[in-house]
Design an enzyme around this catalytic site. Structure first.
Site, short mmCIF file in Angstrom:
data_model
loop_
_atom_site.label_atom_id
_atom_site.label_comp_id
_atom_site.label_asym_id
_atom_site.label_seq_id
_atom_site.Cartn_x
_atom_site.Cartn_y
_atom_site.Cartn_z
CD GLU A 285 -2.85 -1.32 0.37
OE1 GLU A 285 -2.99 -0.41 -0.47
OE2 GLU A 285 -3.55 -2.34 0.39
CB CYS B 299 -1.65 7.13 1.41
SG CYS B 299 -2.85 6.24 2.40
P1 NAD Z 1 8.64 4.52 4.53
O1 NAD Z 1 8.47 3.74 3.30
O2 NAD Z 1 9.89 5.28 4.71
O3 NAD Z 1 8.54 3.58 5.80
C1 NAD Z 1 7.44 2.71 6.01
C2 NAD Z 1 7.88 1.59 6.92
O4 NAD Z 1 8.86 0.81 6.23
C3 NAD Z 1 8.55 2.06 8.21
O5 NAD Z 1 8.19 1.19 9.25
C4 NAD Z 1 10.02 1.93 7.88
O6 NAD Z 1 10.85 1.78 9.02
C5 NAD Z 1 10.01 0.66 7.01
N1 NAD Z 1 11.17 0.50 6.14
C6 NAD Z 1 12.03 1.45 5.69
N2 NAD Z 1 12.99 0.88 4.93
C7 NAD Z 1 12.73 -0.45 4.89
C8 NAD Z 1 13.36 -1.56 4.24
N3 NAD Z 1 14.45 -1.41 3.51
N4 NAD Z 1 12.82 -2.78 4.40
C9 NAD Z 1 11.70 -2.95 5.13
N5 NAD Z 1 11.07 -1.94 5.77
C10 NAD Z 1 11.57 -0.70 5.65
O7 NAD Z 1 7.36 5.47 4.62
P2 NAD Z 1 7.02 6.50 5.76
O8 NAD Z 1 7.86 7.71 5.54
O9 NAD Z 1 7.03 5.85 7.09
O10 NAD Z 1 5.49 6.80 5.42
C11 NAD Z 1 5.08 7.70 4.45
C12 NAD Z 1 4.75 7.00 3.15
O11 NAD Z 1 3.78 6.00 3.36
C13 NAD Z 1 4.14 7.93 2.13
O12 NAD Z 1 4.80 7.81 0.90
C14 NAD Z 1 2.69 7.49 2.01
O13 NAD Z 1 2.11 7.67 0.77
C15 NAD Z 1 2.78 6.05 2.35
N6 NAD Z 1 1.49 5.61 2.88
C16 NAD Z 1 0.71 4.79 2.10
C17 NAD Z 1 -0.53 4.37 2.56
C18 NAD Z 1 -1.41 3.46 1.75
O14 NAD Z 1 -2.22 2.77 2.32
N7 NAD Z 1 -1.29 3.42 0.46
C19 NAD Z 1 -0.97 4.76 3.81
C20 NAD Z 1 -0.16 5.60 4.56
C21 NAD Z 1 1.09 6.00 4.08
#
Ligand code: NAD
Length: 481
Positions: free
Chosen positions: A253, A287
């Site tokens: 997502e 999002c």
């Molecule tokens: P992010 O991708 O930086 O992090 C999300 C999660 O992934 C965190 O727990 C992070 O620690 C983890 N992560 C980071 N690197 C990783 C790796 N290499 N392997 C596995 N896990 C890893 O995103 P964020 O900054 O926490 O959140 C914002 C983003 O989330 C925005 O781009 C937003 O659009 C998206 N978002 C999407 C939805 C949806 O349902 N489509 C909902 C909310 C947020």
């Protein structure tokens, strides 16, 4: 500004939740938790390492040997217990989200109510989903895929944790959870609810740590069968790529740049407040935010006027105040990101209708930004193409409905779309032509049984309802001669 935790109270977290108990962290790195409203340190969390993560995965693997064979009724009972445990602590869950993350309290409460209700929604969906079908001498069963790695972002951490756990439990999977490390205090309250629900040991394990340490271990570990991830497109792609080595099933997502189309016959008295709410919800860190407002040229000046007046009903400030509509950004990094995009919008020739660069007056202590609406935006400008994840709305004018649909679909994302018009039949016609996982007509509507997820770069797979449960299941056919 009223603080929920006094300035001198710093919470210290040193444990992870593995096999039904809180265990001291093997990882030694300590991270400060900073309150976004005033940049005070309110917590210190000891982050997990790969060893903590492997222990959690081992516990989930052991638990799967029995939980993987559980009946629908056993899973349903657990989902009901989870619902009750979460419903009993809505206030605490809300307070923790407001304190640590800074979203307006009214919004946080709605999210936490959803976080409690999603367990009942999953139970309902489970009853509706046939796990066995047979015809002739063929029987097909839907088997739980195995240990599921659930990874969430900071913008609605507790809700995403609940939604993913609900589907995993409904499917008969056990879970290793990596919440956002920026949501550690909220996760403690979330865990208190999980503990109160008295789950079988090892069913739900939570390891708090960095993405490139804990997340990466979950993605590479062969004992994890499935990843359900919510977060950025960049990390989503890396999970798909790295998970391929062990053939992980993935649900991703990711982000959005959702269009919100105002049709020619729109009632602006209704549509402008709704459109601002859709753009600014969760302080714009959503999002599903409708961040591209598509307006017929004939209505443009009326729309501008209405936005100038209505934005006054969306005050930025103290998130504990029930009147506040926009709180601070979550971190300095996110504050800087939003400022960079506002600057970029101005440089590329968009016109600031309201807001602009810098902090709102009187809110210099926190990561507050000015809710900003740009007009004269072209769909190829950076602010119309990239996800900003802040309270920034781009108004784009169109000549006719076909052009509106073309602009709406001219994006690399496809998570959500919105259509507003008086003639609902016409709005449906437009909705049917939009490339998005969800299209809402005349408002911000949710349905926890409807699939949630995106087209194109917005992700892979769906969450919620039967669709969400199926994502944790593997069909198996038994064929007799
Ligand atoms: P992010 O991708 O930086 O992090 C999300 C999660 O992934 C965190 O727990 C992070 O620690 C983890 N992560 C980071 N690197 C990783 C790796 N290499 N392997 C596995 N896990 C890893 O995103 P964020 O900054 O926490 O959140 C914002 C983003 O989330 C925005 O781009 C937003 O659009 C998206 N978002 C999407 C939805 C949806 O349902 N489509 C909902 C909310 C947020």
């Amino acid at each position: 500004m009223k603080a929920l935790i006094k300035k001198d109270t710093i919470k210290t977290l040193t444990t992870h939740y593995i096999d039904g108990v809180f265990v001291e962290s093997h990882g030694r790195e300590v991270m400060d938790i900073i309150r976004p409203t005033d940049r005070q340190i309110i917590g210190r969390v000891t982050l997990a390492d790969e060893e903590d993560t492997r222990r959690a995965i081992a516990a989930a693997k052991r638990a799967f040997t029995s939980f993987g064979r559980s009946t629908k009724e056993e899973r349903a009972k657990i989902l009901r217990r989870l619902h009750e445990a979460f419903a009993a602590r809505i206030d605490d869950l809300t307070d923790a989200m407001v304190e640590e993350y800074g979203a307006p309290a009214v919004f946080c409460r709605v999210m936490m109510e959803s976080a409690a209700n999603i367990f009942l929604s999953a139970e309902k969906a489970l009853h509706e989903l046939p796990l066995t079908r047979s015809w002739g001498k063929t029987t097909v069963t839907l088997e739980p895929v195995g240990v599921a790695g659930l990874i969430t972002p900071w913008n609605a951490n507790s809700f995403f944790l609940s939604a993913k756990l609900a589907s995993a439990v409904a499917a008969g999977c056990t879970a290793v959870i990596k919440p956002s490390e920026l949501s550690s205090l909220q996760t403690q309250v979330w865990l208190a609810c999980v503990q109160a629900a008295n789950l079988p040991n090892g069913l739900c394990n939570v390891v708090i740590g960095r993405g490139d340490v804990v997340g990466a271990e979950i993605v590479r570990n062969p004992d994890v069968a499935k990843i359900s991830f919510t977060g950025s497109v960049a990390v989503g792609k890396s999970i798909m790529r790295d998970g391929a080595a062990t053939m992980k099933r993935v649900t991703l997502e990711l982000g959005g740049k959702s269009p919100n189309i105002l049709l020619e016959d729109v009632d602006l008295d209704k549509a402008i407040p709704t459109s601002l709410a859709i753009a600014l919800m969760n302080s714009g860190q959503a999002c599903v935010a409708g961040t591209r407002l598509l307006v017929p040229k004939t209505r443009l000046s009326a729309v501008k006027e209405a936005i100038r007046e209505t934005i006054l009903n969306f005050p930025v400030g103290d998130p504990t105040n029930p009147k506040t509509a926009v709180g601070p950004m979550v971190t300095q990094k996110q504050y800087d990101r939003v400022q960079t995009y506002i600057r970029k919008g101005i440089e590329e020739g968009a016109e600031v209708l309201v807001g602009g660069e810098g902090r709102p007056r009187g809110l210099e202590a926190g990561y507050f930004v000015k809710p900003t609406v740009f007009v004269n935006v072209k769909n190829d400008m950076t602010i119309a193409r990239e996800e900003i994840f802040g309270p920034v709305l781009s108004v784009i004018a169109y000549d006719n409905e076909d052009e509106a649909i073309r602009i709406a679909n001219d994006t690399s994302f496809g998570l959500h779309a919105y259509v507003n018009g008086t003639d609902v039949g016409r709005a449906r016609q437009v909705a049917s032509q939009l490339l998005a996982g969800r299209v809402a007509i005349n408002g911000l509507v949710d349905d926890q049984q409807a699939p949630f997820g995106g087209f194109k770069n917005s992700g892979v797979g769906r969450e919620f309802g039967t669709y969400g449960i199926e994502a944790f299941l593997e069909p198996k056919a038994i064929l007799e001669s």
